[in-house]
Design an enzyme around this catalytic site. Structure first.
Site, PDB file in Angstrom:
ATOM      1  N   ALA A   4     -13.509 -11.163   6.358  1.00  0.00           N
ATOM      2  CA  ALA A   4     -13.462  -9.759   5.965  1.00  0.00           C
ATOM      3  C   ALA A   4     -13.171  -9.679   4.480  1.00  0.00           C
ATOM      4  O   ALA A   4     -12.610 -10.625   3.896  1.00  0.00           O
ATOM      5  CB  ALA A   4     -12.371  -9.024   6.747  1.00  0.00           C
ATOM      6  N   VAL A  20      -5.344 -11.437   7.403  1.00  0.00           N
ATOM      7  CA  VAL A  20      -6.267 -12.568   7.254  1.00  0.00           C
ATOM      8  C   VAL A  20      -5.481 -13.874   7.141  1.00  0.00           C
ATOM      9  O   VAL A  20      -4.320 -13.875   6.749  1.00  0.00           O
ATOM     10  CB  VAL A  20      -7.178 -12.432   6.002  1.00  0.00           C
ATOM     11  CG1 VAL A  20      -8.184 -11.317   6.195  1.00  0.00           C
ATOM     12  CG2 VAL A  20      -6.352 -12.230   4.743  1.00  0.00           C
ATOM     13  N   HIS A  36      -6.749   1.882   2.607  1.00  0.00           N
ATOM     14  CA  HIS A  36      -7.852   0.931   2.429  1.00  0.00           C
ATOM     15  C   HIS A  36      -8.876   1.162   3.543  1.00  0.00           C
ATOM     16  O   HIS A  36      -8.633   1.968   4.454  1.00  0.00           O
ATOM     17  CB  HIS A  36      -7.362  -0.520   2.398  1.00  0.00           C
ATOM     18  CG  HIS A  36      -6.455  -0.914   3.548  1.00  0.00           C
ATOM     19  ND1 HIS A  36      -5.931  -2.160   3.692  1.00  0.00           N
ATOM     20  CD2 HIS A  36      -5.983  -0.213   4.614  1.00  0.00           C
ATOM     21  CE1 HIS A  36      -5.182  -2.226   4.785  1.00  0.00           C
ATOM     22  NE2 HIS A  36      -5.200  -1.052   5.360  1.00  0.00           N
ATOM     23  N   GLN A  46     -13.627   2.042  -1.628  1.00  0.00           N
ATOM     24  CA  GLN A  46     -13.726   0.643  -1.196  1.00  0.00           C
ATOM     25  C   GLN A  46     -14.947   0.447  -0.314  1.00  0.00           C
ATOM     26  O   GLN A  46     -15.475   1.401   0.266  1.00  0.00           O
ATOM     27  CB  GLN A  46     -12.481   0.235  -0.385  1.00  0.00           C
ATOM     28  CG  GLN A  46     -11.240  -0.001  -1.231  1.00  0.00           C
ATOM     29  CD  GLN A  46     -10.132  -0.702  -0.459  1.00  0.00           C
ATOM     30  OE1 GLN A  46     -10.165  -0.814   0.766  1.00  0.00           O
ATOM     31  NE2 GLN A  46      -9.144  -1.185  -1.188  1.00  0.00           N
ATOM     32  N   TRP A  88       0.837  -1.202   0.000  1.00  0.00           N
ATOM     33  CA  TRP A  88       0.000   0.000   0.000  1.00  0.00           C
ATOM     34  C   TRP A  88       0.871   1.251   0.000  1.00  0.00           C
ATOM     35  O   TRP A  88       1.273   1.739   1.062  1.00  0.00           O
ATOM     36  CB  TRP A  88      -0.928   0.007   1.219  1.00  0.00           C
ATOM     37  CG  TRP A  88      -1.913  -1.121   1.160  1.00  0.00           C
ATOM     38  CD1 TRP A  88      -3.096  -1.128   0.477  1.00  0.00           C
ATOM     39  CD2 TRP A  88      -1.805  -2.394   1.791  1.00  0.00           C
ATOM     40  NE1 TRP A  88      -3.719  -2.326   0.628  1.00  0.00           N
ATOM     41  CE2 TRP A  88      -2.958  -3.136   1.439  1.00  0.00           C
ATOM     42  CE3 TRP A  88      -0.850  -2.998   2.608  1.00  0.00           C
ATOM     43  CZ2 TRP A  88      -3.173  -4.433   1.875  1.00  0.00           C
ATOM     44  CZ3 TRP A  88      -1.081  -4.291   3.048  1.00  0.00           C
ATOM     45  CH2 TRP A  88      -2.219  -5.000   2.682  1.00  0.00           C
ATOM     46  N   ARG A 142      -3.865   6.278  -2.553  1.00  0.00           N
ATOM     47  CA  ARG A 142      -2.588   5.564  -2.671  1.00  0.00           C
ATOM     48  C   ARG A 142      -1.615   6.358  -3.517  1.00  0.00           C
ATOM     49  O   ARG A 142      -2.007   6.945  -4.528  1.00  0.00           O
ATOM     50  CB  ARG A 142      -2.806   4.184  -3.284  1.00  0.00           C
ATOM     51  CG  ARG A 142      -3.660   3.320  -2.391  1.00  0.00           C
ATOM     52  CD  ARG A 142      -3.768   1.904  -2.876  1.00  0.00           C
ATOM     53  NE  ARG A 142      -4.707   1.169  -2.014  1.00  0.00           N
ATOM     54  CZ  ARG A 142      -4.937  -0.120  -2.099  1.00  0.00           C
ATOM     55  NH1 ARG A 142      -4.326  -0.840  -2.999  1.00  0.00           N
ATOM     56  NH2 ARG A 142      -5.794  -0.692  -1.278  1.00  0.00           N
TER      57      ARG A 142
END
Ligand code: FA5
Length: 348
Positions: free
Chosen positions: A316, A262, A179, A219, A159, A205
């Site tokens: 998520a 995650v 994000h 997003q 990112w 970004r």
């Protein structure tokens, strides 16, 4: 030498001819000065009356009076005419031309990204998700640290970040969120499971643009935490939302992907509308367009916000709304959305 009476008649004749060719009120004024004024032509002639014999003076004097009266009357008549003409011209200029086509009334409408965002939120709302918003200017802590991306971790390179030049003793570095994932932690810190939320918003970004990348993007974060949530729930939820947004014709692909927050992680891709999977400029020759990243919430994140990871699990996802709008409307370059060209925007 002509007599005074003859001179008077000639003058009258000349004055009438000149009056007939007077074209406007200004010229009329100077006509009056020339013929009837105190130093005008008529005065000039009547000055000769003094040298006439009394009888002749009376007659010529009466003639001079008549000429004066008649020219005055002709003058008045001509003035009325000219005034009327001037008025008529003025009215014609100011007249309303009812045959002119009217100016079109521009009707406002929602930007295609806003329309798509609303449809995405509606699809999740139908599955029981609630909308929650978070800040665009974010602390490094929520954008990275709390998502298991410590300083100097190579995953930060995923990112490219726009930092805010703001430092105060004891405060964390500040940035424009890259994000919407920081809202996962923000929400979990304040709530207990069961959780079903979607969190929409702008992200930024420090990135070179291309047909599928903008430096500002929208997003929608998805978060579900509860007892017994599994990868099957994640796939089922995303497949159902994809079906609602794209219909049953489009092909959906799930692909393993690494995200530090995650475990396991996966991306969802849709077959490219331009080439139908063949490979083209829009999809970077891959045949697929990635619309979201997702996965099962990392147990350490659950533990950090005080949940028991043995009891609770969650999934998520982060959906890219511009990409979804591109696929839905057949737009081959993401940069068109923010160029503010009405010829483009009016099509939606
Ligand atoms: C993320 O931003 C993760 N936060 C997603 C996530 C959330 C993973 C929850 C796991 C769990 P990524 O950088 O891949 O991941 O971006 C997610 C989506 O945003 C992409 O699939 C894409 O649709 C969109 N996106 C990313 N970068 C851009 C960009 N520069 N321009 C337009 N859309 C972009």
């Amino acid at each position: 030498m002509p007599s005074l009476a003859e001179t008077l008649r000639e003058l009258e004749e000349e004055a009438r001819t000149a009056l007939a060719s007077v074209a406007d009120l200004e010229a009329l004024d100077s006509w009056r000065t020339t013929y009837l004024g105190r130093r005008g032509r008529l005065r000039e002639v009547t000055r000769g009356l003094a040298s006439l014999a009394p009888e002749e003076r009376r007659q010529v004097g009466a003639l001079a009076n008549r000429v004066l009266e008649e020219l005055e009357a002709a003058f008045g008549e001509r003035r009325r005419q000219l005034e009327q003409e001037a008025l008529a011209r003025k009215l014609a200029e100011a007249a309303l031309d009812v045959s002119l086509p009217g100016r079109p009334l521009l009707r406002g409408r929602l930007h295609p990204v806003t329309q798509t965002l609303r449809d995405v939120l509606a699809a999740f709302a139908a599955l029981g998700f609630q909308v929650v918003e978070g800040p665009e200017v974010e602390w490094d802590y929520y954008n990275f640290e709390a998502l298991l991306i410590p300083k100097d971790h190579p995953a930060r390179d995923l990112w490219a970040t726009l930092w805010i030049d703001y430092r105060r003793d004891g405060e964390m570095p500040m940035l424009l969120r890259t994000h919407t994932s920081p809202n996962q932690v923000r929400y979990m810190e304040k709530h207990r499971p069961p959780i079903r939320i979607v969190s929409p918003g702008r992200c930024y970004r420090y990135e070179a643009t291309d047909p599928t990348h903008e430096w500002m993007l929208t997003q929608v974060e998805v978060l579900a935490v509860d007892e017994g949530i599994s990868m099957a729930d994640l796939k089922g939820t995303l497949a159902e939302v994809a079906r609602r947004l794209f219909g049953t014709e489009r092909r959906v692909r799930f692909r393993c992907e690494y995200y530090p927050f995650v475990e396991p992680g996966m991306d969802v891709l849709i077959d490219c509308f331009q080439c139908r999977g063949e490979g083209c400029r829009t999809c970077g020759q891959s045949g697929w367009i990635e619309i979201l990243g997702s996965g099962m919430v990392h147990p350490r994140i659950l533990a950090n916000v005080g949940y028991d990871p043995e009891r609770y699990t969650g999934f998520a996802a982060g959906l890219g709304i511009e990409r979804i709008a591109m696929l839905r409307y057949g737009i081959d370059d993401i940069r068109l959305f923010y160029q503010n060209d009405l010829r483009f925007l009016e099509q939606f």
